[in-house]
Design a protein around this motif. Structure first.
Motif: not given
Length: 1195
Positions: A484, A496, A513-515, A517, A536, A540-541, A543-544
């Protein structure tokens, strides 16, 4: 609780926790072996194992067989089968060794059946042949009855659930069944398995293949570190250090080749690209030339598309009954058409299947209506739609607006359809990404990427354009590291970011999209084979979570420490563990589970267990020698605890280790560590002790010859253990001497256990009868033991030809121990006691039929002990018989008893009993046996001679005292004497004749002939004496007739007296009184002789002589009176006597040749002439008497 106890408790808890953690770690490795095997397969050629027989089942079987013997079942059987079952029940089912077999866990129903089969084979062979019934048929029938008794009332048509599950577990197991088995083996709970299963992503084939590649990289790095830091194990030779590293590399290369040989995914194309693995590690297997790199043409994808046209909405410009239809096509492929439908109801539900090599294909769907005009060349297009599906596109049907021709009234024309594009197995991930790099994709641009697996070790990131089969650009992921990264300034597009780094290259990727990525990074992480696992970013976790995309919860909620523990187990680097230790624990627990299951395994693993252990060893580099050394230790542990272990299994593992230690490389490993050699020597010594102990206790380690062939395998293994190396054989004498010592100890052990079983205590002070009874019972048990040894343990001759000789020596040593007690018991017996002969017969009948024990040391000693007893017994019997003859004939009443008198019957019975006694002894030494027979035959001849002479003397005395008149009747005693002689004649052939198979000298033949002659002469003399007595009576009758001779004074007086008396009284017919008296005399004596004398041949001989003598006497009397005419009285008397005598003797069976002899013819002619003369002179003086035959004549 004291501090010491607390400390111990805490220490115990820590130890249990460490063991549990180790078991979980082992289970993680086992899970991966089961989930993605690439080295081993479950074997299909292993022997099926039978279900164990437990104590409860043994008791049930005993009860069923006892019920059969008591007649409580409906099974019909003959006496021979019942005897076989009784022997099986007594000698096997009730024996202690059968109970030990069951306790050892190595006994199955098949073992019970085989023991019975071997028992009845010996019995059936001894049965006489029966016409129309073969012995094989008898065996099959008996086995069927045995099975019926063994099963009892169970329903054999429906197998039990346990038997069904058992048969399944012995076959090929599924992954789920293997998981469950090793959960039980390692004590892993179900929820722990679920956590580890999900954490290891066992259902993800790509993740498992990537894990293998990471493990192999780790093993290669470990090999390089060992070579660099020189951290070698201690070898028996320093030259092996370099070879050790080469072996490590070679083993990894072999695993890589195995992995490379697998298809990318089951059911996918078996495409294997050969490439150079890495420039960083030159020890990797080079699968191609230096310049052989991946090209665009090497990347081939194949997609399957399903197009389903459902219906059309908004069609208003056509008449309701007008026909419409749709066409569908994929760019560059064929065109398909739906069925026709009316414009008022345009519905189809039609599917079209296509294949393409384009990751971004173009799909065209058109709507047409038919033109009915004569000049119409083609149908009218009403609308079309063009789609560009991907593998990530929705699979369900959706409405799409169609493009209509210009001036069409159907402006809102829509079609409902679904386009499903399947992902091929070698396509690991796909989607649109922004990307730019230093070498390729230098322009930041959104492209469609596909992660393609070309082979197990080759992956590529390929970008594609629409309607293109070859990638526009290709990036081979070998050597890259993915991770990452933060957003890159100056790049427009993408939210991302992540990157792929390699020496001299950096490629940045971005998505929206984070997922997406996370999925891309995980897929590329598995493809690169890097050891570093991307994590990760925490931001980001968070934020998600704030954006409302929480991570799905795990099935089981755990606290952070537990989750961390699971993560530690999963992320642990396998190359950092001592897999030799872990495998030893795994194998030990697996064997423990196997020995405790419901099968009679004898130490053999099940196919599923073998598969997992093989895969573990190959995958994690467990040395073959270490594996088999550990296996040997575990098997010997069980064997020393009296569990049945197949010696063939021990032999295989030992031979593998010995071959490895001596440098024969059974698994390709040429290095031998000091630890392996020390362990091998220790195991060799321990195995030697174990095998010698098993041979010493062979009756209990291999009871009733079970397991089949185990003794033979044990002997072969012992020979292998004695070998100094793998080529030099063991000297035969050394092996023979070792086994001889073992069997000498075995004799002592078996005899002492036999004494304990029989509960016999050897006590010199005990009563003689009790000691003899104990020796008889002990002798029967000894014979049974030796017979079982020969029947069940003679298979050793298949391993060594001289095993039978050793077994014979063992039997002699065993009997030598019995001999000591036997001699003690015989010494206390009374001098003239004959109760010991049954013991001799028991032992001798067994020994003489055994080719190895016949006339052996014990057998000869037994003969030496009993020779004086036999001689003494015969001497006493001879004296006793002689005395009984003397006393018996002095007191004999000559009353008939059976075939003779009381004395003769007693004599012959004693002689026969004595000879049968000696015959039943079956004396093994030929010379002494011949001597005994000759002596008894001579004794019988002498006794029979005395009997005949005493009988003849008594007969003569009787005859002298007998009457000479017609009142004489043969005494009953005389008939008895005749019967005695006849019985003596019969008994002589049995009691006085030697066996025709033996050589007889001339003297003995003469002696026996003399006895026969004596009996025959005596018989003739007795018959002659009796005939003489009959002749004297006849002479008396004829002398009375002589008074009527012609010319004598007495004749005239008698005639006058009769005539005078007839005037006053009725007088009898002349001649009738004398004739009737004589005829009565003859008939009654004939009846007496016929009824009282038993031999028909001698009776006929006697009657013939009597008849001939009588006719001769009458003939002589008539001859003396040739010149005289017979008086009427004489004529009438002679006619009646001659005719009645002739008829009576004919009725008694005298032949016509004898009846019509010369004397009779002479008499007949004379009396006929006299009869004619009397008829001329006197007329009716004869009163109807005539020599002619008449049926009306009174007989």
């Amino acid at each position: 609780m004291t501090r010491r106890q607390q400390w111990k408790e805490r220490e115990r808890f820590q130890k249990e926790e460490e063991e549990r953690k180790m078991n979980l770690q082992i289970y993680v490795f086992v899970l991966r072996c089961i989930a993605y095997p690439f080295n081993a397969k479950q074997p299909t050629d292993m022997t099926r194992r039978q279900q164990k027989v437990n104590k409860q089942q043994l008791q049930t079987v005993k009860e069923r067989f006892l019920a059969f013997l008591n007649g409580e079942t409906q099974i019909v059987a003959d006496e021979a089968f019942c005897n076989a079952v009784r022997s099986y029940y007594e000698s096997f089912l009730k024996s202690e060794r059968a109970s030990r077999m069951v306790q050892s866990g190595g006994c199955s129903a098949n073992d019970f059946r085989e023991v019975f089969k071997k028992n009845i084979e010996r019995r059936v062979r001894s049965l006489p042949e029966i016409d129309g019934l073969s012995k094989e048929t008898v065996l099959s029938s008996w086995i069927a009855k045995y099975d019926a008794i063994y099963r009892g009332e169970e329903d054999t048509r429906r197998p039990t659930q346990r038997a069904h599950m058992g048969s399944v577990s012995e076959l090929i197991l599924s992954k789920e069944q293997l998981y469950e088995m090793f959960q039980q083996i390692l004590g892993v709970r179900k929820f722990e398995h679920q956590l580890l299963y999900n954490g290891c992503q066992l259902d993800n084939v790509d993740e498992q293949a990537a894990q293998i590649r990471r493990e192999l990289d780790g093993r290669l790095q470990l090999a390089e570190n060992i070579a660099r830091e020189r951290r070698y194990p201690k070898f028996i030779s320093a030259d092996m250090e370099v070879l050790y590293v080469e072996e490590l590399r070679s083993s990894v290369n072999l695993l890589m080749a195995n992995l490379e040989s697998l298809p990318v995914s089951k059911g996918g194309p078996d495409f294997k690209q050969k490439l150079k693995r890495s420039s960083m590690n030159n020890s990797f297997l080079d699968l191609g030339d230096e310049g052989d790199i991946l090209s665009k043409s090497d990347v081939v994808l194949s997609f399957t598309l399903e197009i389903v046209i459902v219906e059309v909405h908004g069609l208003k410009s056509l008449a309701p009954n007008q026909v419409v239809y749709c066409t569908m096509e994929v760019e560059g492929g064929e065109k398909l058409q739906t069925d026709q439908a009316e414009a008022s109801r345009p519905q189809w539900e039609t599917q079209g299947d296509f294949t393409t090599t384009h990751p971004l294909p173009s799909v065209k769907v058109k709507l047409f209506t038919e033109r009915t005009g004569v000049l119409a060349l083609e149908d009218k297009e009403l609308g079309r739609v063009v789609l560009n599906p991907t593998t990530n596109s929705p699979k369900q049907a959706e409405f799409h607006r169609m493009v209509v021709p210009r001036n069409s009234p159907d402006t809102d024309l829509r079609i409902k359809l679904a386009v499903r594009m399947d992902k091929p197995p070698n396509m690991k991930h796909s989607g649109f990404l922004y990307a730019s790099g230093q070498r390729l994709r230098k322009r930041w641009k959104k492209r469609y990427f596909v992660l393609v697996q070309v082979s197990q070790y080759t992956f590529a990131m390929c970008s594609y354009r629409e309607k293109k089969a070859e990638p526009q650009e290709l990036m081979q992921l070998e050597g890259y590291t993915v991770d990452y990264c933060d957003p890159q300034p100056g790049l427009q597009g993408g939210c991302v970011f992540f990157n792929a780094v390699k020496e001299g290259d950096l490629v940045i990727f971005a998505c929206d999209d984070e997922q997406d990525r996370v999925l891309w990074v995980q897929a590329m992480y598995r493809a690169t084979g890097q050891s570093y696992k991307p994590v990760p970013p925490q931001l980001n976790r968070t934020t998600n979570r704030k954006e409302g995309n929480p991570k799905p919860p795990t099935p089981i909620s755990l606290n952070p420490s537990q989750r961390q523990g699971v993560e530690d187990l999963i992320s642990a680097t396998p190359s950092r563990f001592d897999h030799s230790t872990l495998f030893r624990v795994l194998q030990k627990k697996t064997l423990q589970h196997r020995m405790n299951d419901s099968f009679s395994c004898l130490g053999w693993f099940s196919p599923g267990q073998v598969f997992v252990l093989d895969e573990y060893c190959a995958r994690y580099g467990v040395r073959g020698c270490h594996r088999h050394l550990s296996y040997l230790k575990d098997l010997m542990d069980y064997s020393e605890k009296s569990a049945l272990v197949d010696p063939t299994l021990l032999h295989y593992s030992y031979a593998f280790c010995a071959s490895h230690i001596h440098g024969n490389r059974p698994d390709g490993m040429g290095t031998v560590t000091v630890e392996e050699k020390e362990q091998f020597e220790s195991i060799r010594s321990r195995l030697m002790t174990l095998l010698m102990n098993q041979i010493t206790h062979f009756r209990y380690c291999f009871p009733f010859g079970r397991p089949d062939g185990a003794l033979k395998a044990t002997l072969s293994l012992l020979e292998r253990v004695l070998m100094r190396d793998i080529t030099t054989p063991v000297p035969s004498e050394e092996m023979k001497n070792l086994l001889q010592k073992c069997l000498e100890k075995a004799a002592q052990i078996n005899y002492s256990q036999l004494l304990d079983y029989a509960q016999i205590k050897v006590d010199p002070e005990e009563a003689a009868d009790k000691q003899l009874e104990d020796m008889l019972m002990l002798g029967e048990l000894c014979i049974e033991v030796l017979q079982q040894n020969d029947e069940h343990h003679s298979e050793g001759r298949e391993a060594f030809s001289w095993w039978s000789d050793l077994l014979a020596d063992h039997a002699e040593a065993f009997l030598c121990l019995y001999r000591q007690n036997l001699d003690s018991a015989l010494q206390v017996q009374p001098a003239d006691s004959w109760n010991t002969f049954p013991l001799f017969q028991l032992l001798n009948n067994f020994l003489r039929t055994d080719p190895h024990l016949c006339n052996g040391p014990f057998h000869k000693h037994l003969q030496d002990v009993f020779v004086p007893l036999v001689v003494r017994y015969i001497d006493l019997m001879e004296s006793s018989i002689a005395q009984s003859i003397h006393r018996g004939f002095e007191q004999e009443t000559w009353q008939p008893v059976s075939n003779g008198s009381a004395t003769s019957e007693d004599l012959f019975w004693k002689l026969d009993a004595l000879q049968m006694f000696v015959l039943d002894l079956n004396w093994p030494e030929p010379e002494f046996a011949k001597h005994l027979e000759q002596r008894l035959k001579l004794m019988a001849s002498d006794m029979m001679e005395a009997c005949v002479k005493r009988t003849k003397s008594a007969f003569d005395a009787k005859m002298q005292k007998a009457s000479k008149s017609t009142e004489f009747r043969v005494p009953l005693s005389v008939c008895t004497m005749f019967n005695i002689l006849m019985d003596a004649k019969k008994q002589c052939s049995k009691l006085c004749v030697l066996d025709c198979s033996q050589e007889t000298d001339k003297q003995w033949q003469q002696y026996h002939s003399r006895i026969d002659v004596l009996i025959d002469e005596t018989f003739k003399e007795m018959i002659s004496s009796l005939i003489s007595k009959f002749a004297v009576v006849l002479d008396g009758v004829l002398s009375k007739l002589s008074r009527y001779d012609e010319g004598t004074f007495f004749s005239s007086i008698l005639s006058f007296t009769v005539k005078a008396a007839a005037k006053y009284v009725e007088v009898p017919k002349p001649g009738m009184d004398l004739a009737d008296t004589y005829i009565t005399f003859v008939r009654q004596n004939q009846d007496i002789l016929r009824d009282r004398i038993s031999d028909e041949l001698y009776i006929e001989n006697l009657f013939e002589q009597w008849y001939s003598s009588s006719m001769k006497a009458v003939c002589v009397w008539l001859t003396d009176r040739l010149d005289l005419q017979l008086h009427t009285y004489q004529l009438k008397t002679l006619i009646k006597i001659v005719k009645k005598t002739y008829r009576d003797f004919r009725l008694q069976g005298v032949l016509d040749g004898t009846l019509n002899n010369r004397s009779y013819e002479t008499i007949y002619n004379r009396l006929t002439v006299e009869e004619a003369t009397a008829a001329v002179k006197a007329g009716g003086a004869l009163q109807g008497l005539s020599m002619r035959d008449s049926d009306e004549e009174d007989i």
